[in-house]
Scaffold this motif. Structure first.
Motif, PDB file in Angstrom:
ATOM      1  N   ALA A  40       0.747  -1.122   0.212  1.00 36.24           N
ATOM      2  CA  ALA A  40      -0.176   0.111   0.009  1.00 36.24           C
ATOM      3  C   ALA A  40       0.923   1.235  -0.060  1.00 36.24           C
ATOM      4  O   ALA A  40       1.603   1.545   0.956  1.00 36.24           O
ATOM      5  CB  ALA A  40      -0.996  -0.110   1.062  1.00 36.24           C
ATOM      6  N   ARG A  73      -4.696  -3.992 -10.235  1.00 36.66           N
ATOM      7  CA  ARG A  73      -5.042  -3.087  -8.820  1.00 36.66           C
ATOM      8  C   ARG A  73      -4.627  -1.496  -8.888  1.00 36.66           C
ATOM      9  O   ARG A  73      -5.426  -0.702  -8.445  1.00 36.66           O
ATOM     10  CB  ARG A  73      -4.402  -3.888  -7.861  1.00 36.66           C
ATOM     11  N   ARG A 103     -10.634   1.063  -4.906  1.00 37.47           N
ATOM     12  CA  ARG A 103      -9.851   0.674  -3.413  1.00 37.47           C
ATOM     13  C   ARG A 103     -10.583  -0.429  -2.940  1.00 37.47           C
ATOM     14  O   ARG A 103     -11.851  -0.449  -3.050  1.00 37.47           O
ATOM     15  CB  ARG A 103      -9.867   2.070  -2.533  1.00 37.47           C
ATOM     16  N   CYS A 104     -10.043  -1.013  -2.213  1.00 39.48           N
ATOM     17  CA  CYS A 104     -10.410  -2.555  -1.297  1.00 39.48           C
ATOM     18  C   CYS A 104     -11.433  -1.784  -0.404  1.00 39.48           C
ATOM     19  O   CYS A 104     -11.026  -0.676   0.132  1.00 39.48           O
ATOM     20  CB  CYS A 104      -9.554  -3.435  -1.167  1.00 39.48           C
ATOM     21  N   ASP A 156     -11.981  -1.111   3.796  1.00 39.98           N
ATOM     22  CA  ASP A 156     -11.247  -0.713   4.745  1.00 39.98           C
ATOM     23  C   ASP A 156     -11.043  -2.069   5.557  1.00 39.98           C
ATOM     24  O   ASP A 156      -9.810  -2.122   6.025  1.00 39.98           O
ATOM     25  CB  ASP A 156     -11.855   0.367   5.541  1.00 39.98           C
ATOM     26  N   CYS A 206     -10.430  -8.775  -2.825  1.00 41.75           N
ATOM     27  CA  CYS A 206      -9.992  -8.274  -1.522  1.00 41.75           C
ATOM     28  C   CYS A 206     -10.621  -8.989  -0.578  1.00 41.75           C
ATOM     29  O   CYS A 206     -11.715  -9.465  -0.512  1.00 41.75           O
ATOM     30  CB  CYS A 206     -10.899  -6.755  -1.443  1.00 41.75           C
ATOM     31  N   LEU A 249      -3.906  -1.487   3.200  1.00 39.01           N
ATOM     32  CA  LEU A 249      -4.539  -0.261   3.253  1.00 39.01           C
ATOM     33  C   LEU A 249      -4.164   0.502   4.507  1.00 39.01           C
ATOM     34  O   LEU A 249      -3.821  -0.150   5.597  1.00 39.01           O
ATOM     35  CB  LEU A 249      -6.049  -0.311   3.077  1.00 39.01           C
ATOM     36  N   GLY A 291      -6.107   6.835  -0.480  1.00 43.16           N
ATOM     37  CA  GLY A 291      -6.833   6.452  -1.791  1.00 43.16           C
ATOM     38  C   GLY A 291      -8.149   6.380  -1.319  1.00 43.16           C
ATOM     39  O   GLY A 291      -8.652   6.819  -0.184  1.00 43.16           O
ATOM     40  N   GLY A 292      -9.142   6.208  -2.324  1.00 42.84           N
ATOM     41  CA  GLY A 292     -10.496   5.929  -1.979  1.00 42.84           C
ATOM     42  C   GLY A 292     -11.106   7.467  -1.983  1.00 42.84           C
ATOM     43  O   GLY A 292     -10.567   8.365  -2.753  1.00 42.84           O
ATOM     44  N   PRO A 330      -8.979  10.416   0.204  1.00 41.45           N
ATOM     45  CA  PRO A 330      -7.541  10.112  -0.449  1.00 41.45           C
ATOM     46  C   PRO A 330      -6.524  10.504   0.604  1.00 41.45           C
ATOM     47  O   PRO A 330      -5.428  10.040   0.584  1.00 41.45           O
ATOM     48  CB  PRO A 330      -7.542  10.522  -1.624  1.00 41.45           C
TER      49      PRO A 330
END
Length: 204
Positions: free
Chosen positions: A17, A85, A90-91, A93, A120, A139, A192-193, A196
């Motif tokens: 990550a 990926r 994003r996977c 949490d 994930c 993450l 990220g996500g 971020p």
């Protein structure tokens, strides 16, 4: 139809990550990838290999899709995405680890094959390295702790001090931009996500 290929999907246990950080000092953070693992799709199995909600079992460094009711089941798929990926969604949490899935060709039709992607994964039983503060997982999330590995580089570690390095920073919140972090922020971490930027404070 693709050329015939072995009924196998190679899975790499991706625990990387990458985060860039810079508040009082600029730095970056990341995990080293673990050794590659391998998984095999069973003949006649659902071609949607490791779809959301399905389970995988570990055996000698490999992962194989199994029934979630099986005693062999070790982890469940929280989300499954096609494509690499890098640059992908994003996977969740609560992800404990990510499996990279190479393209799978059943040798019969496009519909019976699976494209490259990633799954994930969440362990069915503790430990859950992806949980906040546990010092592992793919993450960086709110509640995770970091330490300075060297000048300009920070890495995640367990918040309770059980890891090989003591925690020095803790991520307190995740926001859309650095300017939204609280004034007490000492370190910015790219997570990220949808939000971020992680805002981290130095631990006393």
């Amino acid at each position: 139809m693709r050329p015939r290929a072995p009924r196998a999907a190679l899975l790499a246990l991706v625990l990387t990550a990458v985060c860039t950080a810079g508040a009082l000092t600029g730095c970056r953070t990341g995990r080293q990838p673990a050794a590659a693992a391998e998984a095999h799709a069973r003949p006649g199995h659902d071609p949607a290999f490791l779809a959301r909600g399905e389970c995988a079992g570990r055996a000698a460094g490999s992962f194989t899709e199994v029934s979630c009711r099986s005693a062999e089941a070790a982890a469940r798929v929280l989300a499954r995405y096609n494509g690499p990926r890098s640059g992908g969604p994003r996977c969740p949490d609560e992800t404990d680890f990510v499996l990279h899935i190479n393209a799978l060709d059943q040798g019969t039709s496009e519909e019976s094959s699976a494209p490259e992607g990633y799954a994930c994964m969440r362990n069915l039983q503790p430990p859950h390295p992806g949980d906040p503060g546990m010092g592992g997982g793919p993450l960086t999330v709110t509640g995770d702790c970091l330490y300075a590995q060297r000048d300009g580089v920070v890495k995640e570690t367990a918040c309770d001090g059980s890891g090989p390095r003591a925690p020095e920073y803790r991520v307190t919140t995740e926001v859309g931009a650095r300017r939204e972090c609280p004034p007490s922020t000492d370190l910015y971490v790219q997570v990220g996500g949808g939000a971020p930027v992680g805002c981290a404070r130095r631990l006393s």
